[in-house]
Design a protein around this motif. Structure first.
Motif, PDB file in Angstrom:
ATOM      1  N   ASN A  24      -5.489  12.745  11.099  1.00 21.56           N
ATOM      2  CA  ASN A  24      -6.687  12.063  10.639  1.00 21.56           C
ATOM      3  C   ASN A  24      -6.523  11.402   9.273  1.00 21.56           C
ATOM      4  N   THR A  25      -5.346  11.490   8.697  1.00 22.01           N
ATOM      5  CA  THR A  25      -5.104  10.933   7.378  1.00 22.01           C
ATOM      6  C   THR A  25      -4.514   9.533   7.509  1.00 22.01           C
ATOM      7  N   GLU A  26      -5.063   8.619   6.743  1.00 22.08           N
ATOM      8  CA  GLU A  26      -4.487   7.284   6.700  1.00 22.08           C
ATOM      9  C   GLU A  26      -3.491   7.236   5.553  1.00 22.08           C
ATOM     10  N   TYR A  27      -2.290   6.811   5.873  1.00 21.62           N
ATOM     11  CA  TYR A  27      -1.228   6.748   4.896  1.00 21.62           C
ATOM     12  C   TYR A  27      -1.013   5.310   4.445  1.00 21.62           C
ATOM     13  N   ARG A  28      -0.752   5.149   3.180  1.00 17.21           N
ATOM     14  CA  ARG A  28      -0.365   3.838   2.654  1.00 17.21           C
ATOM     15  C   ARG A  28       1.140   3.725   2.824  1.00 17.21           C
ATOM     16  N   LEU A  29       1.596   2.739   3.576  1.00 20.88           N
ATOM     17  CA  LEU A  29       3.017   2.550   3.824  1.00 20.88           C
ATOM     18  C   LEU A  29       3.640   1.836   2.625  1.00 20.88           C
ATOM     19  N   ILE A  30       4.635   2.454   2.019  1.00 21.28           N
ATOM     20  CA  ILE A  30       5.328   1.850   0.881  1.00 21.28           C
ATOM     21  C   ILE A  30       6.831   1.897   1.130  1.00 21.28           C
ATOM     22  N   GLU A  31       7.550   1.113   0.375  1.00 22.73           N
ATOM     23  CA  GLU A  31       9.014   1.124   0.418  1.00 22.73           C
ATOM     24  C   GLU A  31       9.532   1.966  -0.746  1.00 22.73           C
ATOM     25  N   TRP A  32      10.735   2.485  -0.600  1.00 22.93           N
ATOM     26  CA  TRP A  32      11.317   3.338  -1.647  1.00 22.93           C
ATOM     27  C   TRP A  32      11.332   2.652  -3.000  1.00 22.93           C
ATOM     28  N   ILE A  33      11.660   1.380  -3.033  1.00 20.72           N
ATOM     29  CA  ILE A  33      11.786   0.705  -4.332  1.00 20.72           C
ATOM     30  C   ILE A  33      10.450   0.568  -5.043  1.00 20.72           C
ATOM     31  N   GLU A  34       9.340   0.716  -4.326  1.00 22.25           N
ATOM     32  CA  GLU A  34       8.033   0.662  -4.977  1.00 22.25           C
ATOM     33  C   GLU A  34       7.803   1.874  -5.884  1.00 22.25           C
ATOM     34  N   LEU A  35       8.566   2.935  -5.689  1.00 25.72           N
ATOM     35  CA  LEU A  35       8.443   4.135  -6.515  1.00 25.72           C
ATOM     36  C   LEU A  35       9.148   3.985  -7.859  1.00 25.72           C
ATOM     37  N   MET A  36       9.917   2.931  -8.004  1.00 28.06           N
ATOM     38  CA  MET A  36      10.719   2.712  -9.201  1.00 28.06           C
ATOM     39  C   MET A  36      10.018   1.729 -10.142  1.00 28.06           C
TER      40      MET A  36
END
Length: 101
Positions: free
Chosen positions: A12-24
């Motif tokens: 039931n949780t909506e996840y925001r899809l991100i790429e690894w490089i967005e964490l940097m």
């Protein structure tokens, strides 16, 4: 939390899809995407191809200093603190025994 309630929560949780490089942080990413010429001339697997050896190049120029700082950086993007995200990829074991487990 029981396993069943954890599964229901995950479904039931909506996840925001991100790429690894967005964490940097952007400045770390920029430094890594634009390595100094001195780094590009190091042969893969050579004696100079290590953080310790390459660290000696830092004194040569500002770009090299910034590049090595980014290589060792553990900074993150604070925007993602507390966010429910999904990152594409797969698990890579960091250690294994002789049976590859």
């Amino acid at each position: 939390m029981s396993t069943l309630s954890a599964l229901v929560y995950a479904e039931n949780t909506e996840y925001r899809l991100i790429e690894w490089i967005e964490l940097m942080p952007q400045d770390d990413l920029d430094a890594l995407l634009n390595p100094p010429e001195s780094v590009l001339n190091i042969a893969d697997g050579s004696a100079q191809d290590s953080l310790d050896q390459m660290g000696a190049l830092q004194t040569e120029d500002e770009a090299a200093t910034r590049y090595f700082s980014a290589l060792k950086s553990s900074r993150v993007v604070a925007e993602f603190d507390g966010e429910t995200v999904k990152i594409p990829g797969f698990i890579v074991p960091l250690e294994s025994n002789e049976e590859q487990r």
